[in-house]
Enzyme design. Structure first.
Site, mmCIF file in Angstrom:
data_model
loop_
_atom_site.group_PDB
_atom_site.id
_atom_site.type_symbol
_atom_site.label_atom_id
_atom_site.label_comp_id
_atom_site.label_asym_id
_atom_site.label_seq_id
_atom_site.Cartn_x
_atom_site.Cartn_y
_atom_site.Cartn_z
ATOM 1 N N SER A 184 0.774 -1.127 0.136
ATOM 2 C CA SER A 184 -0.117 0.159 -0.115
ATOM 3 C C SER A 184 0.929 0.962 -0.067
ATOM 4 O O SER A 184 0.255 2.178 -0.383
ATOM 5 C CB SER A 184 -1.007 0.033 1.077
ATOM 6 O OG SER A 184 -0.216 0.096 2.381
ATOM 7 N N GLN A 185 2.085 1.021 0.448
ATOM 8 C CA GLN A 185 2.803 2.309 0.414
ATOM 9 C C GLN A 185 3.203 2.945 -1.000
ATOM 10 O O GLN A 185 3.303 4.229 -1.004
ATOM 11 C CB GLN A 185 4.297 2.062 1.110
ATOM 12 C CG GLN A 185 4.314 1.409 2.294
ATOM 13 C CD GLN A 185 5.645 0.603 2.850
ATOM 14 O OE1 GLN A 185 6.484 0.585 1.952
ATOM 15 N NE2 GLN A 185 5.452 0.479 3.874
ATOM 16 N N ASP B 219 1.439 -6.535 9.427
ATOM 17 C CA ASP B 219 2.346 -6.385 10.468
ATOM 18 C C ASP B 219 1.855 -7.086 11.765
ATOM 19 O O ASP B 219 2.867 -7.525 12.802
ATOM 20 C CB ASP B 219 2.071 -4.804 10.675
ATOM 21 C CG ASP B 219 3.076 -4.124 9.560
ATOM 22 O OD1 ASP B 219 4.074 -4.891 8.732
ATOM 23 O OD2 ASP B 219 3.126 -2.985 9.639
#
Length: 420
Positions: free
Chosen positions: A162-163, A302
């Site tokens: 998504s970065q 994460d």
């Protein structure tokens, strides 16, 4: 790098979640792009946050931190038309700032260290040249860019980090024309993109959700703002899991309305069978009999190491899937998480896109590799809550990447960590 010894312990008491690293990254960038003076608080100077501060300074911003308040002055942003941006080991910093520098017409060289040097920048190398930007790279870092980013239609797959999408969202309002980000596959880690949009809104930028992605109007202006950061649900997860394994822990400074996808940890611990009490700004988790569950990690990658530790103490076999992107983190996090659990007497099997963990009543303890990965070392710390013997883990200081105060906070709630 020194090792750390974790003695068996019973988690107890309360701890305040540190500022969300993801939130702080985004606030720093928006503040720098505002062209004015802003404050961000609270801020913890992890290595990743230092990288983002250094990079916005390289682009012309000025910063100062007093206690936990970061002041950012973006008056001179993009005044430097050539810059060297050292992202150290921060993937967020790199992927956010490539399109931002391109939007500012900056001739930039991106550098890094550790695993970041080989982490992929493939999407940008495919789409940015179509929009006026030249990239020079041997396949990783260093990366040189030049040219002026142009508005238009950006077609991107949703199953990448998504970065990349967040980086485009930051940059596109700065361009003259309107732009659209069009997803070519279902989105993963949507929570992080929602965080980006929420932070941009706080600084005056509008992003419209469409049926296929997002529409971003050009010629918008970031507005200076004083910003209050959220507590970090990703880091809080380690304490909450420790309470589920063997004790009772309260984590404060957790906004239950946060856009962080990792707030799902509370729901998942309930599914495991732990007792979870949520209040307006805190979560308490108490030990209870836990049973295996199935976890789709596509939106919460994460959390996987912490969830795997929880699964190691739950009756039955827990299956974690849709986590293949963890193979390109600070370590191959599927391989390193499995290795951690197995080295301490648990039973974990690596899958192509996830893990299968069969629970035991306790772990034996022993020596584990930290893989120079902050989340693996913190997971080893949580394992000590259900270990018969001490655990020695390598690469102790890798926690500085995201959470420099971890050992101190961990010891404040019953943990027994000793750097050796």
């Amino acid at each position: 790098m020194p090792n750390v010894k974790f003695l068996p312990y019973t988690p107890c008491g309360s701890v305040t979640a540190p500022p969300s690293k993801s939130d702080v990254h985004r606030a720093i960038i928006c503040a720098a792009l505002s062209g004015g003076r802003c404050t961000i608080s609270p801020v913890a100077l992890s290595n990743d946050i230092k990288a983002t501060i250094g990079c916005v300074e390289a682009l012309g911003a000025k910063t100062e931190i007093v206690n936990d308040v970061l002041s950012v002055d973006g008056t001179d942003i993009f005044k430097n038309k050539s810059a060297v941006l050292d992202c150290t080991e921060s993937g967020s910093t790199l992927r956010f700032l490539i399109p931002i520098a391109a939007a500012g017409g900056v001739e930039a060289e991106f550098r890094g260290s550790g695993s970041l040097v080989t982490r992929p920048i493939g999407l940008y190398s495919e789409i940015l040249p179509q929009k006026g930007v030249t990239l020079e790279s041997g396949g990783g870092l260093p990366l040189k860019i030049s040219g002026q980013l142009k508005s238009g239609i950006y077609r991107v797959p949703g199953d990448i980090s998504s970065q990349f999408i967040s980086g485009l969202l930051f940059a596109l309002p700065l361009l003259r024309g309107d732009s659209d980000i069009v997803l070519t596959s279902p989105i993963q880690s949507a929570g992080y993109i929602n965080m980006t949009i929420r932070t941009m809104e706080k600084f005056g930028i509008e992003v419209d959700v469409t049926d296929t992605g997002w529409h971003v109007r050009g010629s918008q202006h970031y507005i200076p703002s004083d910003y209050r950061t959220d507590g970090d649900w990703s880091q809080a997860a380690f304490y909450l899991v420790s309470g589920a394994v063997n004790g009772e822990i309260t984590v404060k400074n957790l906004n239950t309305d946060s856009k962080q996808g990792d707030r799902k940890i509370a729901e998942l611990l309930r599914e495991f069978g732990a007792e979870v009490i949520q209040e307006a700004d805190s979560v308490t988790v108490k030990k209870s009999s836990m049973k295996a569950i199935e976890i789709n990690a596509s939106q919460i990658p994460d959390l996987v190491p912490a969830l795997a530790v929880c699964a190691a103490f739950a009756e039955g076999t827990t299956k974690i899937t849709n986590a293949e992107r963890l193979r390109i983190k600070e370590s191959d996090r599927l391989k390193s998480t499995a290795a951690l659990i197995n080295s301490l007497g648990g039973e974990a099997v690596e899958l192509p896109d996830g893990l299968e963990i069969t629970g035991t009543k306790s772990l034996i303890g022993g020596t584990a590799k930290g893989f120079n990965d902050h989340r693996i070392v913190m997971s080893a710390a949580v394992c000590a809550a259900g270990s018969q013997n001490p655990i020695i883990c390598t690469d102790a200081l890798s926690v500085n990447k995201s959470y420099p105060q971890f050992f101190e906070d961990y010891n404040s709630v019953g943990g027994k960590a000793e750097i050796i």
